[in-house]
Design a protein around this motif. Structure first.
Motif, mmCIF file in Angstrom:
data_model
loop_
_atom_site.group_PDB
_atom_site.id
_atom_site.type_symbol
_atom_site.label_atom_id
_atom_site.label_comp_id
_atom_site.label_asym_id
_atom_site.label_seq_id
_atom_site.Cartn_x
_atom_site.Cartn_y
_atom_site.Cartn_z
ATOM 1 N N ALA A 1 0.547 -1.288 0.179
ATOM 2 C CA ALA A 1 -0.238 0.296 -0.104
ATOM 3 C C ALA A 1 0.971 0.985 0.028
ATOM 4 N N THR A 2 2.052 1.097 0.932
ATOM 5 C CA THR A 2 3.273 2.603 1.035
ATOM 6 C C THR A 2 3.720 2.543 -0.865
ATOM 7 N N SER A 3 3.629 1.809 -1.523
ATOM 8 C CA SER A 3 4.321 2.134 -2.453
ATOM 9 C C SER A 3 3.440 2.155 -3.728
ATOM 10 N N ARG A 4 2.400 1.807 -3.552
ATOM 11 C CA ARG A 4 0.749 2.423 -4.409
ATOM 12 C C ARG A 4 1.344 3.493 -4.082
ATOM 13 N N LEU A 5 1.065 3.872 -2.872
ATOM 14 C CA LEU A 5 0.550 5.253 -2.672
ATOM 15 C C LEU A 5 1.282 6.391 -3.003
ATOM 16 N N LEU A 6 3.255 5.895 -2.232
ATOM 17 C CA LEU A 6 3.733 6.725 -3.433
ATOM 18 C C LEU A 6 4.333 6.946 -4.581
ATOM 19 N N ALA A 7 4.397 5.682 -5.473
ATOM 20 C CA ALA A 7 3.346 5.952 -6.749
ATOM 21 C C ALA A 7 2.690 7.012 -6.958
ATOM 22 N N ALA A 8 1.415 7.018 -6.636
ATOM 23 C CA ALA A 8 0.498 7.562 -7.264
ATOM 24 C C ALA A 8 0.650 9.422 -6.582
ATOM 25 N N ASP A 9 2.013 9.554 -5.379
ATOM 26 C CA ASP A 9 1.702 11.019 -5.304
ATOM 27 C C ASP A 9 2.727 11.356 -6.288
ATOM 28 N N ALA A 10 4.227 10.324 -6.819
ATOM 29 C CA ALA A 10 5.062 10.560 -7.845
ATOM 30 C C ALA A 10 4.829 10.956 -8.328
ATOM 31 N N ALA A 11 3.951 10.065 -9.118
ATOM 32 C CA ALA A 11 2.784 10.957 -10.549
ATOM 33 C C ALA A 11 2.200 12.005 -10.536
ATOM 34 N N ALA A 12 1.843 12.522 -9.472
ATOM 35 C CA ALA A 12 0.947 13.792 -9.436
ATOM 36 C C ALA A 12 1.575 14.974 -9.113
ATOM 37 N N LEU A 13 3.000 14.306 -8.777
ATOM 38 C CA LEU A 13 4.300 15.409 -8.587
ATOM 39 C C LEU A 13 4.998 15.485 -9.813
ATOM 40 N N ALA A 14 4.958 14.773 -11.187
ATOM 41 C CA ALA A 14 5.803 14.723 -12.283
ATOM 42 C C ALA A 14 3.908 15.593 -13.051
ATOM 43 N N ALA A 15 3.219 15.245 -12.808
ATOM 44 C CA ALA A 15 1.629 15.843 -13.321
ATOM 45 C C ALA A 15 1.596 17.320 -13.510
ATOM 46 N N TRP A 16 2.074 17.973 -12.132
ATOM 47 C CA TRP A 16 2.455 19.034 -11.921
ATOM 48 C C TRP A 16 3.218 19.802 -12.270
ATOM 49 N N ASP A 17 4.563 19.235 -11.965
ATOM 50 C CA ASP A 17 6.308 19.714 -12.798
ATOM 51 C C ASP A 17 5.690 19.924 -14.474
ATOM 52 N N ALA A 18 5.093 18.577 -15.036
ATOM 53 C CA ALA A 18 4.766 19.278 -16.718
ATOM 54 C C ALA A 18 3.250 20.478 -17.256
ATOM 55 N N ALA A 19 2.975 20.970 -16.041
ATOM 56 C CA ALA A 19 1.899 21.390 -15.979
ATOM 57 C C ALA A 19 2.719 22.662 -15.879
ATOM 58 N N HIS A 20 3.353 23.062 -14.523
ATOM 59 C CA HIS A 20 4.285 24.243 -14.508
ATOM 60 C C HIS A 20 5.692 24.622 -13.939
ATOM 61 N N PRO A 21 5.975 24.671 -15.604
ATOM 62 C CA PRO A 21 7.300 24.161 -16.311
ATOM 63 C C PRO A 21 8.428 25.377 -15.889
ATOM 64 N N ASP A 22 7.681 26.075 -15.556
ATOM 65 C CA ASP A 22 8.053 27.601 -15.442
ATOM 66 C C ASP A 22 8.135 27.490 -13.308
ATOM 67 N N GLU A 23 7.365 27.262 -13.005
ATOM 68 C CA GLU A 23 7.481 27.025 -11.584
ATOM 69 C C GLU A 23 8.205 26.271 -11.143
ATOM 70 N N ARG A 24 8.461 25.312 -11.721
ATOM 71 C CA ARG A 24 9.478 24.014 -11.396
ATOM 72 C C ARG A 24 10.922 24.532 -12.128
ATOM 73 N N SER A 25 11.570 24.906 -12.834
ATOM 74 C CA SER A 25 12.160 25.767 -12.995
ATOM 75 C C SER A 25 13.128 26.807 -12.032
ATOM 76 N N ALA A 26 11.748 27.720 -11.695
ATOM 77 C CA ALA A 26 12.673 28.374 -11.128
ATOM 78 C C ALA A 26 12.791 28.159 -9.124
ATOM 79 N N GLU A 27 12.343 27.284 -9.054
ATOM 80 C CA GLU A 27 12.098 26.209 -7.548
ATOM 81 C C GLU A 27 14.030 25.417 -8.383
ATOM 82 N N LEU A 28 14.132 25.201 -9.094
ATOM 83 C CA LEU A 28 15.565 24.448 -8.847
ATOM 84 C C LEU A 28 16.374 25.249 -9.190
ATOM 85 N N ALA A 29 16.072 26.193 -9.930
ATOM 86 C CA ALA A 29 17.372 27.679 -10.425
ATOM 87 C C ALA A 29 17.799 28.395 -8.348
ATOM 88 N N GLU A 30 16.587 27.955 -7.954
ATOM 89 C CA GLU A 30 16.946 29.014 -6.335
ATOM 90 C C GLU A 30 17.569 27.728 -5.782
#
Length: 85
Positions: free
Chosen positions: A37-66
């Motif tokens: 269950a933990t593995s499944r939930l972590l995978a779902a969280d990682a997928a959601a984060l990846a989707a957010w990153d893809a939808a907000h590339p400028d915000e992610r780039s700024a965060e990584l640059a900072e």
């Protein structure tokens, strides 16, 4: 704190779970199901984060640059990774 949960599944799946638990957790089905269950939930969280990153590339780039700028500043100040996050 732990909670009790009753799970119903078909006999074939239950046998597969018991076999996997025997191999991976010494037969502890509760521990095996918790890990699964933990593995499944972590995978779902990682997928959601990846989707957010893809939808907000400028915000992610700024965060990584900072973060990179902070890392470089610490390096320049002589902190070579000894405990600073």
């Amino acid at each position: 704190m732990t909670g009790r949960l009753t799970v119903t599944m078909d006999d074939r799946l239950a046998a597969l779970v018991r076999d996997a638990a025997a191999r991976e957790t010494g037969g502890n089905v509760s521990e095996w199901l918790t890990r699964a269950a933990t593995s499944r939930l972590l995978a779902a969280d990682a997928a959601a984060l990846a989707a957010w990153d893809a939808a907000h590339p400028d915000e992610r780039s700024a965060e990584l640059a900072e973060r990179e700028a902070e890392r470089e500043a610490r390096w320049a100040e002589g902190d070579r990774g000894r405990g600073a996050a």
